[in-house]
Enzyme design. Structure first.
Site, PDB file in Angstrom:
ATOM      1  N   SER A   1      61.336 -52.372 -53.476  1.00 37.57           N
ATOM      2  CA  SER A   1      60.243 -52.871 -54.298  1.00 37.57           C
ATOM      3  C   SER A   1      60.833 -53.648 -55.459  1.00 37.57           C
ATOM      4  O   SER A   1      61.958 -53.382 -55.883  1.00 37.57           O
ATOM      5  CB  SER A   1      59.401 -51.692 -54.818  1.00 37.57           C
ATOM      6  N   ARG A   2      60.086 -54.632 -55.951  1.00 33.86           N
ATOM      7  CA  ARG A   2      60.558 -55.347 -57.120  1.00 33.86           C
ATOM      8  C   ARG A   2      60.509 -54.450 -58.346  1.00 33.86           C
ATOM      9  O   ARG A   2      61.405 -54.441 -59.174  1.00 33.86           O
ATOM     10  CB  ARG A   2      59.719 -56.606 -57.372  1.00 33.86           C
TER      11      ARG A   2
ATOM     12  N   ASP B   1      38.843 -57.533 -46.636  1.00 34.00           N
ATOM     13  CA  ASP B   1      39.912 -56.550 -46.855  1.00 34.00           C
ATOM     14  C   ASP B   1      39.367 -55.129 -46.702  1.00 34.00           C
ATOM     15  O   ASP B   1      39.908 -54.353 -45.909  1.00 34.00           O
ATOM     16  CB  ASP B   1      40.581 -56.776 -48.216  1.00 34.00           C
TER      17      ASP B   1
ATOM     18  N   LYS C   1      47.125 -52.126 -42.678  1.00 36.61           N
ATOM     19  CA  LYS C   1      46.103 -53.027 -42.184  1.00 36.61           C
ATOM     20  C   LYS C   1      45.841 -54.120 -43.209  1.00 36.61           C
ATOM     21  O   LYS C   1      45.971 -53.835 -44.396  1.00 36.61           O
ATOM     22  CB  LYS C   1      44.818 -52.276 -41.852  1.00 36.61           C
TER      23      LYS C   1
ATOM     24  N   ILE D   1      48.813 -48.370 -53.352  1.00 39.28           N
ATOM     25  CA  ILE D   1      48.519 -47.692 -52.083  1.00 39.28           C
ATOM     26  C   ILE D   1      49.713 -46.836 -51.641  1.00 39.28           C
ATOM     27  O   ILE D   1      49.535 -45.754 -51.079  1.00 39.28           O
ATOM     28  CB  ILE D   1      48.107 -48.717 -50.996  1.00 39.28           C
TER      29      ILE D   1
END
Lengths: 303, 303
Positions: free
Chosen positions: B33-34, B165, B87, B11
């Site tokens: 971020s990993r 979701d 969200k 996303i």
């Protein structure tokens, strides 16, 4: 002030009617119920008829289960009367938000009650915890559903809340006495194979607090909260009615008979002040538990 | 204004990064971020390190799933930075209440975004419905979870929300465009035998509105809302991006690419005005659905 009582079942007869009879603030002027009635008080079977006929009754108290409660609550507010609701104030958060807005628009008082918050040692526990740090807390709320809700199948239906019907009392006390807000981090629900609502629940909350709710308790019933703090241990027992500090009873007595008189006293104050009291935090925690929970199927349950 | 993006997954790369690249308001100054990174942008693997090292970055946007999001959100607010959340804004209502209070105490802006509310025809639908009476409404939100969330087991775990979701996107549009608030009257959830979260849900709301959410849709995907009003039928299609009045397209185009630029534009306005936007109504409806729902066991699901 005149008040009408809607839903004349066990909780109304055990708690509401004696509390009103002893109240200097209230006069029980009418009841609405399909079956129940109170000697010497005009009995209606329709809430709309009562509201239309007895215009001088300014306040209505509802003792109905969560699901049928909404239509009655809307009728009361539409008729411009003050409204007092048993816990929980509705089957969903959104409908209680709507009631709150409706009461505000009508200029009447709405009291979403949590009777356990009026238990005799709750205020003392809250005062004691101010400025203290809680390292961990353990809530144990274990009772026999066959004893307290005999044959009440609605409690295990979708929306009936199951073990959260008593468990929300514990959460109402917890969220009253803690110095800081809490939220759920995990929840497990045991749902009987033939039912929709949980018969047991285990919750983990922030601040090292856990809760163990169970409807299958036989023998002694337990409604305890124990906290380990930087100033030693403190416990609330008997549903918030007894306070123990360091293992020694400090406050309260083993009786729940003070809770409803305190609720009606507060309702009188709200009406006189033109204010409302709608704290949905305990209900938010229950909705969060349902949304967050891992479910396990438990043995079928019959009353 | 400088902004950091946390969680560089699908996303983020599909929506957030292009939106920021095209924005006159924002400069993407760091990522956390990993695994993921954005060419030409300093990459961190720890949010605490980024917050400590890049003090000049005033705003952080999180693109993390609901469950791990909270600790990151708290870290951002504790560090006195403005915060934008994907969200839903959290796994529980109570934790978002805590974030809201924390943002207010820190004097920073919190934006709990609902990207579907920025779809191209939502504002027009809302304007059209003002003063109109809705007789009934039907939401159909049916998509293939294997296509949109391939291998994302977390979505079916406890707290992962399952079909809510995407379904919460529909509810975010519904609660934006309706002239009156709604609440749930009934809910049915289909939960795969080997999962915790629902793969399908059917909701009944006040005002004659129903919703059909399903993650098992193959072939054409459907994100439609149809209403019958006193002024004839109106429909939102393609997730709020196309408006049809009386069966004729009146507004919008079949693209979701305007949603995230609009979110970042609004975030810039919130930061400049020193205000927040935390509307939890869609999340309340989902929590209510979980609390109220009748559950049915569905076939086991594997990706």
């Amino acid at each position: 002030m005149q008040i009408a009582l809607v839903g004349i079942g066990k909780i109304a007869l055990d708690q509401h009617v004696p509390a009103l009879a002893a109240s200097p603030d209230w006069d029980l002027a009418a009841t609405v119920s399909r079956n129940g009635r109170v000697p010497g008080v005009e009995a209606f079977s329709s809430i709309d008829e009562m509201l239309a006929t007895r215009q001088e009754i300014g306040t209505v108290s509802l003792c109905l289960p969560p699901v049928p409660r909404l239509a009655a609550a809307q009728a009361v507010l539409r008729a411009g009367r003050h409204l007092m609701l048993e816990k929980p104030p509705g089957a969903t958060l959104a409908e209680v938000h709507a009631l709150r807005d409706m009461a505000a628009a009508q200029g009447v008082s709405l009291f979403a009650t949590w009777h356990s918050r009026m238990a005799q040692a709750v205020a003392a526990a809250k005062a004691w915890l101010v400025g203290r740090t809680i390292h961990e807390g353990r809530i144990t709320w274990r009772e026999d559903v066959r004893k307290w809700h005999p044959g009440q199948d609605w409690i295990f239906e979708a929306g009936g809340m199951g073990v959260f019907d008593p468990g929300i009392n514990a959460l109402s006390i917890l969220t009253e006495i803690l110095p800081e807000p809490v939220h759920l981090t995990a929840a497990e629900l045991d749902v009987p194979a033939n039912r929709q609502a949980p018969i047991a629940a285990r919750l983990s909350l922030t601040g090292g607090i856990t809760a163990d709710f169970d409807f299958r308790q036989q023998g002694p019933q337990t409604w305890d909260m124990e906290f380990l703090t930087d100033a030693g241990p403190i416990a609330l027992r008997m549903g918030g009615n007894i306070l123990e500090i360091d293992g020694v009873q400090a406050e309260g007595r083993n009786s729940i008979m003070g809770e409803y008189p305190a609720l009606y006293h507060r309702m009188a104050r709200l009406v006189r002040n033109g204010s409302s009291d709608v704290d949905l935090v305990p209900m938010v925690l229950v909705a969060d538990a349902f949304a967050l929970a891992r479910r396990t199927t438990a043995d079928p349950f019959e009353f």
